[in-house]
Write an enzyme that holds these catalytic residues in place. Structure first.
Site, short mmCIF file in Angstrom:
data_model
loop_
_atom_site.label_atom_id
_atom_site.label_comp_id
_atom_site.label_asym_id
_atom_site.label_seq_id
_atom_site.Cartn_x
_atom_site.Cartn_y
_atom_site.Cartn_z
N TYR A 74 95.69 40.66 -54.00
CA TYR A 74 95.83 39.92 -52.75
C TYR A 74 96.01 40.87 -51.57
CZ TYR A 74 97.13 36.37 -49.40
OH TYR A 74 97.15 35.56 -48.31
N PHE A 126 74.85 34.66 -27.16
CA PHE A 126 74.49 34.29 -28.52
C PHE A 126 75.29 33.04 -28.87
CE2 PHE A 126 74.70 34.10 -33.11
CZ PHE A 126 73.35 34.00 -33.37
N THR A 127 74.68 32.16 -29.67
CA THR A 127 75.26 30.83 -29.93
C THR A 127 76.74 30.87 -30.34
OG1 THR A 127 74.33 30.98 -32.15
CG2 THR A 127 73.03 29.79 -30.52
N ASP A 217 78.83 43.52 -29.41
CA ASP A 217 78.41 42.80 -30.60
C ASP A 217 77.48 43.78 -31.29
OD1 ASP A 217 77.16 41.42 -32.58
OD2 ASP A 217 77.06 39.54 -31.47
N LYS A 260 73.86 41.52 -41.32
CA LYS A 260 72.59 42.06 -40.82
C LYS A 260 72.49 43.55 -41.16
CE LYS A 260 73.15 38.14 -38.25
NZ LYS A 260 74.30 37.24 -38.43
N ARG A 384 64.44 29.01 -31.42
CA ARG A 384 65.42 29.64 -30.52
C ARG A 384 64.99 29.27 -29.11
NH1 ARG A 384 70.01 31.63 -33.41
NH2 ARG A 384 70.04 29.39 -33.20
N PHE A 451 71.66 22.86 -33.07
CA PHE A 451 70.44 23.28 -33.77
C PHE A 451 70.59 23.30 -35.29
CE2 PHE A 451 72.12 27.51 -34.59
CZ PHE A 451 73.08 27.63 -33.59
N1 F0G Z 1 76.19 37.93 -33.28
C1 F0G Z 1 74.85 37.97 -33.41
C2 F0G Z 1 74.05 38.80 -32.47
C3 F0G Z 1 74.23 37.23 -34.42
O1 F0G Z 1 72.91 37.30 -34.54
C4 F0G Z 1 75.03 36.45 -35.30
C5 F0G Z 1 74.42 35.65 -36.32
C6 F0G Z 1 76.41 36.44 -35.11
C7 F0G Z 1 76.94 37.19 -34.10
C8 F0G Z 1 77.31 35.60 -35.96
O2 F0G Z 1 77.43 36.17 -37.22
O3 F0G Z 1 76.38 34.51 -38.78
O4 F0G Z 1 77.88 36.33 -39.60
O5 F0G Z 1 78.82 34.42 -38.34
N2 F0G Z 1 73.19 35.42 -36.37
C9 F0G Z 1 72.48 34.69 -37.39
C10 F0G Z 1 71.03 34.63 -37.02
C11 F0G Z 1 73.06 33.35 -37.70
O6 F0G Z 1 70.28 34.02 -37.79
O7 F0G Z 1 70.63 35.20 -36.01
P1 F0G Z 1 77.64 35.30 -38.55
#
Ligand code: F0G
Length: 459
Positions: A74, A126-127, A217, A260, A384, A451
């Site tokens: 843990y 970013f979303t 980021d 990624k 997108r 989305f």
């Molecule tokens: N920042 C960027 C630039 C991203 O592309 C993503 C995720 C995140 C943060 C969030 O990370 O998914 O690990 O919680 N991008 C994915 C995509 C979902 O398909 O572009 P996460």
């Protein structure tokens, strides 16, 4: 970009995963069941999955070996210390806070740094990043250069922060009302577009004077480094590893979705040299993610990330990775398919507004192309554009961003260039018959990050 001699992958295949090949009739049925939203397809019904490069990488034998060495204690498990060491060496940050994925890290970071009503300027939203900024009481402000919003503008560093816009915003809002700068590498929503090292230095210089923090980021920082190596004077002889270290030296910290660059299927982290930020973040991580030495991950996952971090800075790997993306993009360009240029690091983005100029934005051209592509060949892509952008928080109206794109995202170390050929042929076929693509209307709309779950019907 691609040289005269073939540059092949610096690895070979040890294990394969069969793919299901389906008929057009079958796929017509499946996309209907999925509400014409590629997120809602079952992956077993997809032939080539270019939905995302997130968590879809193939791990190496060394990473899989690491999985067997998971220390599932843990607290204080050995894999955390391996991860900490990898991040210290490769990213150059002292403190590491693991999280279950990128948005987990963004959640903790936003709560740690934002006070109600403060602003967070950044190089395009970013979303999930924007969502967490807003949930913490902040407001995202776009300060990316104008070229980033123009799909055909061939600027080598379309991810750059516009220094004048940033200065003007600081003057207007007051430095004390800025929580931090959210500075993304290989800007996803702009088409995987990099910032230059020069821009990173300028942003650092400008913000230092005000004591404003910079948080990267760094989710696709390695891919950003590749473009610096190729396009910026003074970097062609440097390794990706050296470039990454220099890049990170201009920030106070970063959030990373390890799904990624880091070549794993799950994970994320915050890394920083700022002790106060670290203290706040570990107080919050134990509330939302898990203890600060596992952050919602199993020990084995931490080990896979640690090993992936060393692999991701291998120059030959990065070269073959980005060349594959270019291979697909250049095939489309040759046939006149409108895509975002320059081609980005993780994906080829189809410019839906030039692909389907006659279709009204209200009929979601990018979503419509993504659905049609799946029906044509079983290739899964991602919208997108307006669906991803959501609604204006104040007026409740649909936001129609300048970029209305379909993303063909290439997982790392997964597909061959013959798979890229299949994809290119399908996109080219659709483009030739583009007047047959039907628009969509949204029939179910979730309130947040719509989305992912929205459903559509053909108009
Ligand atoms: N920042 C960027 C630039 C991203 O592309 C993503 C995720 C995140 C943060 C969030 O990370 O998914 O690990 O919680 N991008 C994915 C995509 C979902 O398909 O572009 P996460």
């Amino acid at each position: 970009m691609t040289g005269k001699r073939t540059f092949a992958e610096p690895y070979k295949i040890k294990m394969v995963e069969p793919l299901k090949i389906t008929t057009r009739e079958y796929r017509e049925e499946k996309i209907k069941e999925a509400g014409f939203n590629t997120f809602l397809l079952k992956s077993e019904d997809v032939y080539l999955d270019l939905l995302t490069d997130s968590g879809t990488s193939a791990m190496s034998d060394n990473q899989w070996a690491g999985i067997m060495l998971g220390d599932e204690a843990y607290s204080g498990g050995r894999n955390f210390y391996n991860l900490e060491k990898a991040i210290q060496e490769i990213y150059g940050f002292k403190y590491v806070v693991p999280a279950h994925q990128g948005r987990g890290a963004e959640h903790i970071l936003s709560l740690s740094l934002i006070k109600e009503g403060q602003f967070v300027p950044g190089n395009m939203y970013f979303t999930t990043t924007k969502e967490h900024i807003e949930r913490a009481g902040g407001n995202f402000v776009d300060v990316i250069i104008d070229e980033a919003h123009i799909p055909e503008a061939r600027h080598p560093f379309k991810g750059n922060v516009d220094i004048e816009k940033l200065q003007a915003f600081i003057d207007k809002a007051g430095a004390e009302n800025i929580a931090y700068i959210s500075y993304a590498s290989a800007v996803n929503m702009a088409g995987g577009q990099p910032f230059s090292m020069e821009n990173a230095r300028e942003v650092r210089k400008l913000t230092s004077g005000y004591g404003i923090k910079i948080i990267y980021d760094a989710t696709r920082a390695v891919e950003n480094c590749y473009f610096i190596k190729k396009r910026e004077r003074g970097y062609s002889d440097k390794s990706i590893r050296e470039i990454l270290l220099e890049m990170m030296s201009y920030a106070d910290g970063c959030t990373v979705s390890a799904k990624k660059d880091c070549l794993v299927n799950i994970g994320g982290f915050i890394a920083t040299n700022d002790e106060l930020l670290y203290q706040r973040a570990i107080e919050l991580v134990v509330v939302f993610e898990g203890l600060h030495t596992y952050g919602g991950l199993a020990g084995r996952d931490l080990e896979a990330i640690a090993r992936g971090i060393y692999e991701m800075v291998d120059d030959n790997y990065v070269e073959s990775r980005i060349r594959q993306v270019y291979y697909l993009g250049e095939r489309l360009l040759k046939e006149g398919v409108p895509i975002v240029e320059p081609i980005g690091g993780h994906a080829v983005f189809i410019d839906a507004l030039r692909f389907l100029p006659q279709m009204p934005r209200e009929q979601f051209p990018a979503q419509s192309i993504a659905a049609a592509l799946y029906v044509d060949s079983g290739v899964r892509s991602m919208e997108r554009g307006a669906v991803s952008a959501g609604r204006d928080k104040k007026t409740g109206e649909n936001i129609f961003p300048k970029l209305e794109l379909v993303r063909l995202t290439i997982p790392r170390r997964v597909y061959t260039n013959l798979h890229m050929d299949v994809t290119a042929e399908s996109v080219i076929e659709l483009y030739k018959n583009r007047e047959k693509i039907k628009g969509l209307k949204m029939v179910y709309e979730p309130r947040r990050l719509r989305f992912f779950l929205a459903r559509f019907e053909p108009v």
